[in-house]
Design a protein around this motif. Structure first.
Motif: not given
Length: 189
Positions: A5-7, A21-26
């Protein structure tokens, strides 16, 4: 499925948000990142004059370009001040996921995290993910968390709003669809 979750106020959404968001995902293997724009932030005063619905529309334009990003407007629909505990409770009721959802915050918010509403319950429900916004050093915290060693992008929504007000370019600081909406609608002037 692993979700995070990114609030935030996303006022406006900028390339730094997408980068995080991309860094957290990867780095952590999350499959979906759920962007949840706040209605009224409990952490920041909003003097921009841009409505929560206008912010939502700008975010929608960007998110539709990414299969692994979702937008959830529950905080805006709920109205009033947005609290993370309410957001997380909504996520549990409305999404299927494995384990606990990740919950992304910037290192600039870590110091005050212990003062957040229902923080003990919140800590039980989430895997806290701290991303670097201000410091190259890992900040000391008594909280269990994941710490992302992302490159610090010195982009802030505050700076973008200031640049718009001063008539300066924001090209390459925000996605093009956001820039177009800001110009077309005269936001932040």
């Amino acid at each position: 499925m692993k979700i995070a979750v990114f609030g935030g106020s996303f006022n406006p959404l900028h390339v730094g948000h997408i980068f995080i968001a991309k860094a957290v995902k990867s780095e952590l293997g999350y499959e979906k990142i759920i962007f949840v724009p706040s209605n009224i932030s409990s952490h920041k005063e909003d003097l921009s004059g841009v409505s929560s619905l206008a912010r939502l529309e700008m975010i929608k334009e960007v998110i539709k370009e990414y299969d692994d990003f979702i937008i959830d407007s529950s905080d805006i629909e709920r109205g009033g001040v947005s609290y993370s505990i309410d957001t997380v409770n909504h996520i549990y009721k409305n999404y299927k996921f494995d384990g606990k959802p990740g919950f992304i915050i910037g290192d600039d918010l870590l110091k005050d995290f212990p003062t957040w509403k229902s923080v003990e319950k919140l800590k039980e429900l989430i895997d806290l993910i701290v991303v670097r916004r201000l410091s190259d050093e890992k900040l000391d915290s008594n909280l269990p968390n994941y710490y992302i060693k992302n490159m610090i992008k010195t982009i802030s929504s505050t700076e973008i709003r200031k640049r718009v007000k001063q008539g300066k370019t924001i090209k390459d600081l925000v996605p093009e669809s956001v820039r177009s909406k800001i110009i077309k609608n005269g936001y932040y002037r």
